[in-house]
Design an enzyme around this catalytic site. Structure first.
Site, PDB file in Angstrom:
ATOM      1  N   PRO A  38       0.811  -1.225   0.000  1.00  0.00           N
ATOM      2  CA  PRO A  38       0.000   0.000   0.000  1.00  0.00           C
ATOM      3  C   PRO A  38       0.846   1.277   0.000  1.00  0.00           C
ATOM      4  CG  PRO A  38      -0.138  -1.085   2.142  1.00  0.00           C
ATOM      5  CD  PRO A  38       0.624  -2.000   1.239  1.00  0.00           C
TER       6      PRO A  38
ATOM      7  N   GLU B  61       1.328  -8.077   8.891  1.00  0.00           N
ATOM      8  CA  GLU B  61       1.616  -6.658   9.115  1.00  0.00           C
ATOM      9  C   GLU B  61       2.457  -6.056   7.977  1.00  0.00           C
ATOM     10  OE1 GLU B  61       0.145  -4.910  11.270  1.00  0.00           O
ATOM     11  OE2 GLU B  61       1.219  -3.087  10.734  1.00  0.00           O
TER      12      GLU B  61
ATOM     13  N   ARG C 104      -3.891  -7.984 -20.658  1.00  0.00           N
ATOM     14  CA  ARG C 104      -4.782  -7.586 -21.753  1.00  0.00           C
ATOM     15  C   ARG C 104      -4.104  -6.648 -22.752  1.00  0.00           C
ATOM     16  NH1 ARG C 104      -7.729  -3.161 -21.519  1.00  0.00           N
ATOM     17  NH2 ARG C 104      -9.599  -4.061 -22.428  1.00  0.00           N
TER      18      ARG C 104
ATOM     19  N   ASP D 140      -9.079   2.261 -24.956  1.00  0.00           N
ATOM     20  CA  ASP D 140      -9.611   2.261 -23.595  1.00  0.00           C
ATOM     21  C   ASP D 140      -9.377   3.575 -22.880  1.00  0.00           C
ATOM     22  OD1 ASP D 140     -10.673  -0.236 -23.349  1.00  0.00           O
ATOM     23  OD2 ASP D 140      -8.776  -1.166 -22.806  1.00  0.00           O
TER      24      ASP D 140
HETATM   25  C1  LIG Z   1      -2.358  -5.626   5.963  1.00  0.00           C
HETATM   26  S1  LIG Z   1      -1.318  -5.204   4.638  1.00  0.00           S
HETATM   27  C2  LIG Z   1       0.036  -4.442   5.462  1.00  0.00           C
HETATM   28  C3  LIG Z   1      -0.101  -2.975   5.582  1.00  0.00           C
HETATM   29  C4  LIG Z   1       1.087  -2.315   6.280  1.00  0.00           C
HETATM   30  N1  LIG Z   1       1.079  -2.595   7.686  1.00  0.00           N
HETATM   31  C5  LIG Z   1       1.040  -0.795   6.073  1.00  0.00           C
HETATM   32  O1  LIG Z   1       0.443  -0.106   6.870  1.00  0.00           O
HETATM   33  O2  LIG Z   1       1.583  -0.311   5.054  1.00  0.00           O
HETATM   34  C6  LIG Z   1      -0.710  -6.757   4.149  1.00  0.00           C
HETATM   35  C7  LIG Z   1      -0.260  -6.871   2.705  1.00  0.00           C
HETATM   36  O3  LIG Z   1      -1.344  -6.640   1.836  1.00  0.00           O
HETATM   37  C8  LIG Z   1      -0.890  -6.084   0.613  1.00  0.00           C
HETATM   38  N2  LIG Z   1      -1.610  -4.828   0.383  1.00  0.00           N
HETATM   39  C9  LIG Z   1      -2.420  -4.200   1.248  1.00  0.00           C
HETATM   40  N3  LIG Z   1      -2.949  -3.093   0.715  1.00  0.00           N
HETATM   41  C10 LIG Z   1      -2.469  -3.005  -0.541  1.00  0.00           C
HETATM   42  C11 LIG Z   1      -2.631  -2.066  -1.593  1.00  0.00           C
HETATM   43  N4  LIG Z   1      -3.381  -0.991  -1.464  1.00  0.00           N
HETATM   44  N5  LIG Z   1      -1.982  -2.297  -2.760  1.00  0.00           N
HETATM   45  C12 LIG Z   1      -1.189  -3.376  -2.899  1.00  0.00           C
HETATM   46  N6  LIG Z   1      -0.995  -4.302  -1.941  1.00  0.00           N
HETATM   47  C13 LIG Z   1      -1.616  -4.120  -0.771  1.00  0.00           C
HETATM   48  C14 LIG Z   1       0.608  -5.901   0.732  1.00  0.00           C
HETATM   49  O4  LIG Z   1       1.245  -6.997   0.109  1.00  0.00           O
HETATM   50  C15 LIG Z   1       0.801  -5.908   2.242  1.00  0.00           C
HETATM   51  O5  LIG Z   1       2.089  -6.316   2.631  1.00  0.00           O
END
Ligand SMILES: C[S@@+](CC[C@H](N)C(=O)[O-])C[C@H]1O[C@@H](n2cnc3c(N)ncnc32)[C@H](O)[C@@H]1O
Length: 239
Positions: free
Chosen positions: A89, A116, A154, A169
């Site tokens: 994220p 986490e 795609r 697109d």
């Molecule tokens: C619960 S999340 C961890 C969030 C982290 N503690 C933070 O606050 O940045 C667990 C995993 O979900 C994935 N993930 C969560 N949100 C995402 C997003 N918006 N885009 C891509 N991957 C995401 C990532 O691989 C991440 O390591």
């Protein structure tokens, strides 16, 4: 294109990767993929992939060793090194431009996190890209990786029957796409615009361009900031 997906939940990918256009694209040899459960690469006796965070705090953190070892095992002597994408994220927000960039590669490796998060050394030493699919937090990287893979696949030559449709697109042109209509010409009193039934291709193209600009102005005016408008298009927008 070759796609490798490092995940603790390989079963999540089956439905998406084995259906519809993703399935057809593989039949057309546009890409191959494999999921790799990086738990197989642990060197500890209990096959642990995560541990408590140094300094304390909630949640478990993915350890570097299984992920580094899994990536080492996948990497072969390729003339072009693979792009190693960490789903995260905190990464760069995913866009059509990024999908177009990744679609030019021969080999993509996706790392899907859970819990986490990751040990920071994965981010520092191993990956070439960090991608976020939006400003929200998912439980794991799998859904995000599927979103990215779908949008990249795609764009591959021979993935879609009609490549023109990918080029037109939303976002590919820099604008949102024009509205679409199909049969019947009148449905519950709502009529398909006359011009689309006229058979006049030049006028239809002009109408579509105007609609595309109008829609972009109404819904995503930020896109117009980077779009090279002609003088005529500027006048349409003013009107
Ligand atoms: C619960 S999340 C961890 C969030 C982290 N503690 C933070 O606050 O940045 C667990 C995993 O979900 C994935 N993930 C969560 N949100 C995402 C997003 N918006 N885009 C891509 N991957 C995401 C990532 O691989 C991440 O390591």
């Amino acid at each position: 294109m070759k796609i490798d997906i490092l995940t603790l939940f390989p079963e999540m990918f089956r439905g998406v990767m084995e259906s519809s256009i993703m399935k057809k694209a593989q039949e057309n040899q546009a890409f191959t993929y494999q999921t790799i459960d990086f738990r197989q690469y642990t060197t500890n006796k209990h096959q642990k992939v995560d541990d408590y965070p140094y300094g304390g705090g909630a949640g478990m953190v993915l350890m570097p060793q299984p992920i580094f070892s899994a990536v080492d095992a996948i990497k072969q002597s390729e003339s072009k090194p693979p792009r190693i994408v960490l789903m995260c994220p905190q990464g760069e927000r995913f866009t059509q431009r990024k999908a177009e960039e990744l679609a030019k590669e021969d080999h993509l490796i996706f790392i899907c996190g859970h819990y986490e998060g990751y040990d920071e050394r994965i981010r520092e030493q191993l990956v070439t890209d960090e991608i976020s699919i939006g400003d929200f937090v998912l439980t794991g990287g799998e859904l995000g990786a599927m979103v990215v893979i779908d949008s990249v696949v795609r764009l591959l030559p021979s993935a879609l029957g009609n490549q023109q449709s990918a080029r037109e697109d939303s976002f590919s042109t820099g604008l949102l796409e024009h509205p679409h209509y199909t049969r019947p010409a009148v449905f519950q009193g709502m009529e398909v615009p006359e011009i689309l039934r006229s058979g006049h291709h030049e006028k239809i193209e002009k109408w579509r361009k105007q609609q595309s600009l109008k829609r972009t102005l109404e819904r995503r005016p930020d896109l117009l900031e980077d779009y090279p408008l002609t003088d005529e298009e500027k006048k349409w927008l003013d009107r």
